[in-house]
Design a protein around this motif. Structure first.
Motif, PDB file in Angstrom:
ATOM      1  N   GLN A 102       0.845  -1.180   0.000  1.00 26.15           N
ATOM      2  CA  GLN A 102       0.000   0.000   0.000  1.00 26.15           C
ATOM      3  C   GLN A 102       0.887   1.240   0.000  1.00 26.15           C
ATOM      4  N   MET A 103       0.316   2.369  -0.454  1.00 22.16           N
ATOM      5  CA  MET A 103       1.063   3.616  -0.532  1.00 22.16           C
ATOM      6  C   MET A 103       0.987   4.329   0.812  1.00 22.16           C
ATOM      7  N   LEU A 104       2.152   4.660   1.368  1.00 21.64           N
ATOM      8  CA  LEU A 104       2.243   5.433   2.604  1.00 21.64           C
ATOM      9  C   LEU A 104       3.295   6.515   2.425  1.00 21.64           C
ATOM     10  N   ASP A 105       2.870   7.778   2.518  1.00 19.53           N
ATOM     11  CA  ASP A 105       3.781   8.926   2.396  1.00 19.53           C
ATOM     12  C   ASP A 105       4.556   8.893   1.081  1.00 19.53           C
ATOM     13  N   GLY A 106       3.873   8.517   0.009  1.00 23.88           N
ATOM     14  CA  GLY A 106       4.495   8.560  -1.309  1.00 23.88           C
ATOM     15  C   GLY A 106       5.396   7.390  -1.642  1.00 23.88           C
ATOM     16  N   ARG A 107       5.521   6.411  -0.766  1.00 20.77           N
ATOM     17  CA  ARG A 107       6.348   5.236  -1.017  1.00 20.77           C
ATOM     18  C   ARG A 107       5.499   3.980  -0.840  1.00 20.77           C
ATOM     19  N   ILE A 108       5.908   2.912  -1.506  1.00 24.76           N
ATOM     20  CA  ILE A 108       5.208   1.642  -1.352  1.00 24.76           C
ATOM     21  C   ILE A 108       5.690   0.974  -0.072  1.00 24.76           C
ATOM     22  N   SER A 109       4.768   0.709   0.829  1.00 25.44           N
ATOM     23  CA  SER A 109       5.084  -0.007   2.058  1.00 25.44           C
ATOM     24  C   SER A 109       4.600  -1.444   1.927  1.00 25.44           C
ATOM     25  N   PHE A 110       5.459  -2.367   2.270  1.00 23.72           N
ATOM     26  CA  PHE A 110       5.153  -3.778   2.095  1.00 23.72           C
ATOM     27  C   PHE A 110       4.918  -4.440   3.450  1.00 23.72           C
ATOM     28  N   GLY A 111       3.996  -5.360   3.456  1.00 25.32           N
ATOM     29  CA  GLY A 111       3.725  -6.189   4.610  1.00 25.32           C
ATOM     30  C   GLY A 111       3.623  -7.640   4.180  1.00 25.32           C
ATOM     31  N   GLU A 112       3.288  -8.468   5.118  1.00 31.51           N
ATOM     32  CA  GLU A 112       3.162  -9.896   4.820  1.00 31.51           C
ATOM     33  C   GLU A 112       1.921 -10.456   5.496  1.00 31.51           C
ATOM     34  N   THR A 113       1.350 -11.442   4.834  1.00 28.73           N
ATOM     35  CA  THR A 113       0.254 -12.202   5.421  1.00 28.73           C
ATOM     36  C   THR A 113       0.599 -13.673   5.334  1.00 28.73           C
ATOM     37  N   HIS A 114       0.584 -14.346   6.477  1.00 29.82           N
ATOM     38  CA  HIS A 114       0.821 -15.782   6.550  1.00 29.82           C
ATOM     39  C   HIS A 114      -0.509 -16.461   6.858  1.00 29.82           C
ATOM     40  N   LEU A 115      -0.818 -17.501   6.114  1.00 21.07           N
ATOM     41  CA  LEU A 115      -2.101 -18.182   6.269  1.00 21.07           C
ATOM     42  C   LEU A 115      -1.882 -19.656   6.593  1.00 21.07           C
ATOM     43  N   PHE A 116      -2.504 -20.089   7.669  1.00 24.03           N
ATOM     44  CA  PHE A 116      -2.579 -21.511   7.999  1.00 24.03           C
ATOM     45  C   PHE A 116      -3.963 -21.993   7.573  1.00 24.03           C
ATOM     46  N   VAL A 117      -4.002 -22.997   6.717  1.00 23.83           N
ATOM     47  CA  VAL A 117      -5.277 -23.501   6.218  1.00 23.83           C
ATOM     48  C   VAL A 117      -5.307 -25.010   6.420  1.00 23.83           C
ATOM     49  N   GLY A 118      -6.295 -25.458   7.132  1.00 26.49           N
ATOM     50  CA  GLY A 118      -6.465 -26.883   7.371  1.00 26.49           C
ATOM     51  C   GLY A 118      -7.926 -27.224   7.491  1.00 26.49           C
ATOM     52  N   HIS A 119      -8.209 -28.477   7.784  1.00 24.93           N
ATOM     53  CA  HIS A 119      -9.598 -28.912   7.876  1.00 24.93           C
ATOM     54  C   HIS A 119     -10.293 -28.205   9.036  1.00 24.93           C
ATOM     55  N   GLY A 120     -11.225 -27.320   8.695  1.00 21.13           N
ATOM     56  CA  GLY A 120     -12.035 -26.653   9.704  1.00 21.13           C
ATOM     57  C   GLY A 120     -11.448 -25.374  10.259  1.00 21.13           C
ATOM     58  N   TYR A 121     -10.358 -24.865   9.700  1.00 25.51           N
ATOM     59  CA  TYR A 121      -9.795 -23.624  10.252  1.00 25.51           C
ATOM     60  C   TYR A 121      -8.992 -22.855   9.204  1.00 25.51           C
ATOM     61  N   VAL A 122      -8.960 -21.554   9.401  1.00 24.57           N
ATOM     62  CA  VAL A 122      -8.091 -20.630   8.655  1.00 24.57           C
ATOM     63  C   VAL A 122      -7.553 -19.624   9.662  1.00 24.57           C
ATOM     64  N   VAL A 123      -6.245 -19.487   9.716  1.00 20.78           N
ATOM     65  CA  VAL A 123      -5.606 -18.521  10.599  1.00 20.78           C
ATOM     66  C   VAL A 123      -4.754 -17.591   9.744  1.00 20.78           C
ATOM     67  N   THR A 124      -4.987 -16.290   9.842  1.00 26.06           N
ATOM     68  CA  THR A 124      -4.199 -15.308   9.107  1.00 26.06           C
ATOM     69  C   THR A 124      -3.328 -14.536  10.087  1.00 26.06           C
ATOM     70  N   VAL A 125      -2.076 -14.363   9.716  1.00 23.89           N
ATOM     71  CA  VAL A 125      -1.112 -13.627  10.539  1.00 23.89           C
ATOM     72  C   VAL A 125      -0.572 -12.484   9.696  1.00 23.89           C
ATOM     73  N   ARG A 126      -0.841 -11.257  10.114  1.00 25.74           N
ATOM     74  CA  ARG A 126      -0.390 -10.090   9.364  1.00 25.74           C
ATOM     75  C   ARG A 126       0.831  -9.463  10.034  1.00 25.74           C
ATOM     76  N   HIS A 127       1.776  -9.038   9.174  1.00 27.92           N
ATOM     77  CA  HIS A 127       2.965  -8.324   9.627  1.00 27.92           C
ATOM     78  C   HIS A 127       3.124  -7.060   8.789  1.00 27.92           C
ATOM     79  N   GLY A 128       3.544  -5.979   9.440  1.00 26.30           N
ATOM     80  CA  GLY A 128       3.878  -4.756   8.714  1.00 26.30           C
ATOM     81  C   GLY A 128       2.668  -4.066   8.122  1.00 26.30           C
ATOM     82  N   ALA A 129       2.934  -3.267   7.061  1.00 29.18           N
ATOM     83  CA  ALA A 129       1.889  -2.473   6.411  1.00 29.18           C
ATOM     84  C   ALA A 129       0.925  -3.395   5.677  1.00 29.18           C
ATOM     85  N   SER A 130      -0.292  -3.428   6.138  1.00 26.48           N
ATOM     86  CA  SER A 130      -1.294  -4.296   5.519  1.00 26.48           C
ATOM     87  C   SER A 130      -2.676  -3.748   5.809  1.00 26.48           C
ATOM     88  N   THR A 131      -3.510  -3.730   4.780  1.00 25.71           N
ATOM     89  CA  THR A 131      -4.886  -3.312   4.963  1.00 25.71           C
ATOM     90  C   THR A 131      -5.633  -4.359   5.789  1.00 25.71           C
TER      91      THR A 131
END
Length: 337
Positions: A102-131
């Motif tokens: 995403q754009m922050l102060d005129g620069r592209i800021s990057f983040g990460e999303t880690h997803l655990f997906v298994g039978h009956g569950y989804v877990v999302t882990v966000r790091h850094g700049a992320s909507t």
């Protein structure tokens, strides 16, 4: 219409790292849950647990590991940012890494999303700049029939949201590049514009490195054999791949435009320097005439006949003016002035 099932006991305050945690059945939210009861909810037939975390601690990840049986390597990767986009399979579970932008102060800021997906569950882990993924959750909850597909649909919705958020970044950069191009063509560009073009080109390279690996992730999700991914969902992941390829094409096109703008700005700067050099050389040549004449008369020779002539001084001035006028006319004719 069936009413959502409420939790039967009051819940303690949620941890700051836990953005949302809910259980779904039949495509509808049935309860707000705590981490300690997530595993129990996920093992209920027809239920899916969706937990969203933001920069969690190792202790919280270990608790989730105990609930869902997550792999140690996946936990280690989820704790640290700066992972490359990828898809890993650990038994019957998937671990997906995606980069956000995403754009922050005129620069592209990057983040990460880690997803655990298994039978009956989804877990999302966000790091850094992320909507926030709240709009994704709201969109899924507004479409119970689609959410009924389960965890693979949630995975698709999140990946699609991440990829769609690349386009506003590209459009913002494109609008700025067009403005800089107009300045360059109008010959009003400055050194700051050149530096900005270089920054944008570097940011686009990083955006390409973040987006393009997701093509391989979605390609694997399209293929049969992955646990928890139904065949009916494969066309949706193929659609996400198409979106990523479009993003890649836009990035490559914009990087070419930036390269041309950068070269044009350099050429324009060189042309401006050349024009200034010509003007200075032309004025130096014009000023050389009175300087030379004044230098001759400044040597104070004793025998200079024109010094005794009444109109000698006027004649010298007229000759200096005539020579300078001729030089000025020639330089103007040759576009040096």
């Amino acid at each position: 219409m069936d009413q959502p099932i409420k939790s039967l006991h009051p819940l303690p305050a949620r941890e700051s790292s836990v953005v949302a945690a809910a259980a779904y059945a039949g495509g509808r939210r049935v309860a707000e849950i705590m981490v300690e009861e997530a595993g129990e909810w996920s093992r209920r037939p027809g239920h899916v647990v969706w937990i969203g975390l933001h920069e969690p601690s190792l202790e919280l990840l270990r608790r989730l590991q105990a609930e869902f049986g997550l792999h140690d390597l996946a936990i280690e990767d989820a704790l640290k940012a700066h992972q490359r986009p990828k898809l890993e399979q650990y038994g019957d579970a998937l671990f997906v890494v995606a980069r956000t932008a995403q754009m922050l102060d005129g620069r592209i800021s990057f983040g990460e999303t880690h997803l655990f997906v298994g039978h009956g569950y989804v877990v999302t882990v966000r790091h850094g700049a992320s909507t926030s993924y709240t709009p994704v959750r709201e969109r899924c909850e507004a479409s119970p029939k689609a959410l009924l597909e389960g965890e693979d649909f949630i995975l698709y919705a999140i990946l699609d949201f991440i990829v769609d958020n690349y386009m506003p970044v590209i459009e913002t950069i494109q609008a700025e590049v067009e403005e800089i191009e107009d300045c360059i063509l109008a010959e009003t560009s400055t050194q700051s514009h050149v530096r900005r073009l270089y920054q944008l080109r570097r940011d686009l390279l990083r955006l390409r490195n973040a987006a393009v690996p997701l093509v391989e992730v979605c390609r694997r999700l399209e293929q049969p054999g992955l646990p928890g991914i139904n065949a009916s969902m494969q066309p949706l992941f193929r659609d996400v791949s198409d979106h990523i390829r479009r993003v890649q094409e836009e990035i490559e096109s914009l990087r070419e435009v930036l390269a041309f703008a950068f070269e044009t700005s350099l050429m324009t700067g060189q042309a401006q320097q050349t024009e200034i050099t010509r003007k200075l050389a032309a004025w130096a040549a014009i000023l050389a005439v009175p300087t030379a004449v004044a230098g001759i008369y400044g040597m104070n020779f004793e025998h200079m006949p024109e010094l005794q002539w009444r109109y000698g001084y006027l004649l010298v001035l007229v000759m200096i003016g005539a020579f300078c006028s001729v030089l000025y006319w020639r330089f103007r004719r040759n576009h040096w002035l």
